[in-house]
Design a protein around this motif. Structure first.
Motif, PDB file in Angstrom:
ATOM      1  N   SER A   1       0.837  -1.195   0.000  1.00 41.56           N
ATOM      2  CA  SER A   1       0.000   0.000   0.000  1.00 41.56           C
ATOM      3  C   SER A   1       0.877   1.252   0.000  1.00 41.56           C
ATOM      4  O   SER A   1       2.080   1.194   0.310  1.00 41.56           O
ATOM      5  CB  SER A   1      -0.897   0.008   1.239  1.00 41.56           C
ATOM      6  N   ASP A   2       0.283   2.389  -0.324  1.00 46.03           N
ATOM      7  CA  ASP A   2       1.039   3.642  -0.256  1.00 46.03           C
ATOM      8  C   ASP A   2       1.406   3.976   1.192  1.00 46.03           C
ATOM      9  O   ASP A   2       2.432   4.603   1.452  1.00 46.03           O
ATOM     10  CB  ASP A   2       0.264   4.785  -0.908  1.00 46.03           C
ATOM     11  N   THR A   3       0.591   3.507   2.150  1.00 47.75           N
ATOM     12  CA  THR A   3       0.928   3.717   3.567  1.00 47.75           C
ATOM     13  C   THR A   3       2.212   2.993   3.927  1.00 47.75           C
ATOM     14  O   THR A   3       3.094   3.553   4.610  1.00 47.75           O
ATOM     15  CB  THR A   3      -0.215   3.227   4.471  1.00 47.75           C
TER      16      THR A   3
ATOM     17  N   CYS B   1       1.108   1.983 -10.158  1.00 50.86           N
ATOM     18  CA  CYS B   1       1.921   1.960  -8.944  1.00 50.86           C
ATOM     19  C   CYS B   1       3.189   2.788  -9.088  1.00 50.86           C
ATOM     20  O   CYS B   1       3.763   2.892 -10.185  1.00 50.86           O
ATOM     21  CB  CYS B   1       2.334   0.520  -8.606  1.00 50.86           C
TER      22      CYS B   1
ATOM     23  N   SER C   1       0.631   1.259  -4.200  1.00 48.71           N
ATOM     24  CA  SER C   1      -0.581   1.913  -4.688  1.00 48.71           C
ATOM     25  C   SER C   1      -1.557   2.110  -3.541  1.00 48.71           C
ATOM     26  O   SER C   1      -1.630   1.280  -2.633  1.00 48.71           O
ATOM     27  CB  SER C   1      -1.228   1.069  -5.788  1.00 48.71           C
ATOM     28  N   LYS C   2      -2.327   3.175  -3.603  1.00 47.29           N
ATOM     29  CA  LYS C   2      -3.354   3.401  -2.588  1.00 47.29           C
ATOM     30  C   LYS C   2      -4.496   2.398  -2.727  1.00 47.29           C
ATOM     31  O   LYS C   2      -5.321   2.258  -1.818  1.00 47.29           O
ATOM     32  CB  LYS C   2      -3.886   4.837  -2.689  1.00 47.29           C
ATOM     33  N   GLU C   3      -4.563   1.704  -3.866  1.00 52.11           N
ATOM     34  CA  GLU C   3      -5.615   0.715  -4.095  1.00 52.11           C
ATOM     35  C   GLU C   3      -5.239  -0.665  -3.575  1.00 52.11           C
ATOM     36  O   GLU C   3      -5.989  -1.623  -3.741  1.00 52.11           O
ATOM     37  CB  GLU C   3      -5.928   0.636  -5.590  1.00 52.11           C
TER      38      GLU C   3
ATOM     39  N   ASP D   1      -4.363  -3.291  -0.506  1.00 54.36           N
ATOM     40  CA  ASP D   1      -4.481  -3.529   0.933  1.00 54.36           C
ATOM     41  C   ASP D   1      -3.688  -4.773   1.337  1.00 54.36           C
ATOM     42  O   ASP D   1      -2.990  -4.776   2.339  1.00 54.36           O
ATOM     43  CB  ASP D   1      -5.956  -3.650   1.363  1.00 54.36           C
TER      44      ASP D   1
END
Length: 339
Positions: A250-252, A284, A307-309, A311
């Motif tokens: 994830s982007d996190t 990404c 990517s923020k998409e 998880d």
């Protein structure tokens, strides 16, 4: 795909040859002799770069000549000969959509059994494929590879004698044709920032450990195989996905890695589109990453997309391909890695 060979050929000079039919002329609707069938036939064959042994080309050219025979009224022929002295027949056909459709059908009938029957048709399809790729690109193309990719793809299809029914298989990722083209031609010619390849001896230099083989415990959750992965102080549970190209987070997660300086701006490789198992495409940010620990192994020179998409974190082929061998022991629930 329209293949009006005859129209294109009418721009060329006359060709002398013996035509097999006893009736040697294309006639007007009223039955008057207008054009030599032999000239039209051999111009058609020449345009397709086909010789008389090419049964498909002979069939098409005979069919196209037959479609014109007795079609146009003499008055219209003379009118076009006056307006277009050297291009009268080409212009006549160009203005008549019904005749165009009949001439096209000559090609379509042959394409039901063999779509790539002549060098000219192969080149025509190759050029159309290259234009389609450029027109519908999803990422930046590697222009140096577009033509070579298309040359390779049509070569594979020609050797397999692909017909009009099976041509769509090249867009089906589960078909033999799609995968043969991908394997032989290297996939779509995008300018990829990540190039995952099969294992090679130098990959062993990216794996450090005091062990040659290690067995790592895995768990199965909702039919997914998961294991612990450590990057610096961060320990997370990742899904093992041999169908995924690279590591995916994830982007996190990538922001945490940046904050901990486990990756930096210098490791940024660019942006790339990945296709997930459900067919969804995500764009990404892609980085180079080192010091990824699984079991007793530490692996460097890996590629990770963010990517923020995303998880679920994916451990893909970039990681697995660093090892000489890997396998899953279903009885013991272990991933076995050998460097």
């Amino acid at each position: 795909m329209r293949f009006l060979t005859l129209i294109l050929l009418l721009f060329a000079g006359s060709v002398s040859a013996q035509f097999t039919n006893a009736d040697q002329f294309v006639r007007s609707r009223e039955g008057k002799n207008v054009w030599e069938k032999s000239t039209m036939f051999w111009r058609c064959m020449k345009a397709m770069k086909a010789d008389p042994t090419n049964k498909e080309a002979v069939q098409i050219c005979n069919c196209q000549v037959d479609q014109i025979d007795g079609y146009f009224p003499m008055k219209l022929i003379k009118e076009y000969e006056y307006l277009y002295p050297n291009l009268s027949l080409a212009k006549l056909i160009e203005a008549d959509t019904v005749l165009q459709a009949r001439i096209d059908q000559c090609y379509k009938d042959v394409s039901q059994t063999n779509l790539f029957f002549s060098p000219a048709q192969i080149m025509s399809y190759r050029d159309s494929m290259a234009a389609y790729i450029r027109r519908n690109k999803k990422e930046e193309l590697d222009e140096s590879r577009v033509n070579s990719y298309c040359d390779c793809a049509v070569s594979v299809m020609a050797k397999r004698k692909i017909n009009a029914q099976t041509i769509n298989d090249m867009n089906d990722p589960n078909s033999m044709l799609f995968n043969e083209i991908a394997y032989r031609c290297g996939g779509y010619p995008y300018k990829r920032v990540s190039t995952t390849t099969a294992w090679k001896a130098t990959d062993s230099l990216d794996v450090t450990s005091n062990k040659r083989i290690d067995s790592i415990d895995v768990i199965t959750v909702s039919a997914m195989t998961k294991l612990k992965v450590k990057i610096g102080p961060l320990v997370n549970v990742w899904m093992l996905d041999c169908g995924a190209t690279d590591m995916l987070v994830s982007d996190t997660m990538i922001n945490k890695l940046l904050q901990l300086k486990l990756v930096s701006g210098n490791d940024f490789l660019g942006r790339q589109t990945y296709t997930l198992a459900n067919g969804k495409e995500i764009l990404c940010d892609v980085y180079r990453i080192n010091n990824v620990q699984v079991g007793k192994f530490t692996v460097n020179n890996l590629v990770i997309g963010a990517s923020k998409e995303t998880d679920t974190f994916l451990l893909g082929k970039t990681f697995l391909n660093k090892f000489r061998r890997w396998s899953i022991d279903n009885q013991r629930n272990q991933l076995i890695l050998e460097r």
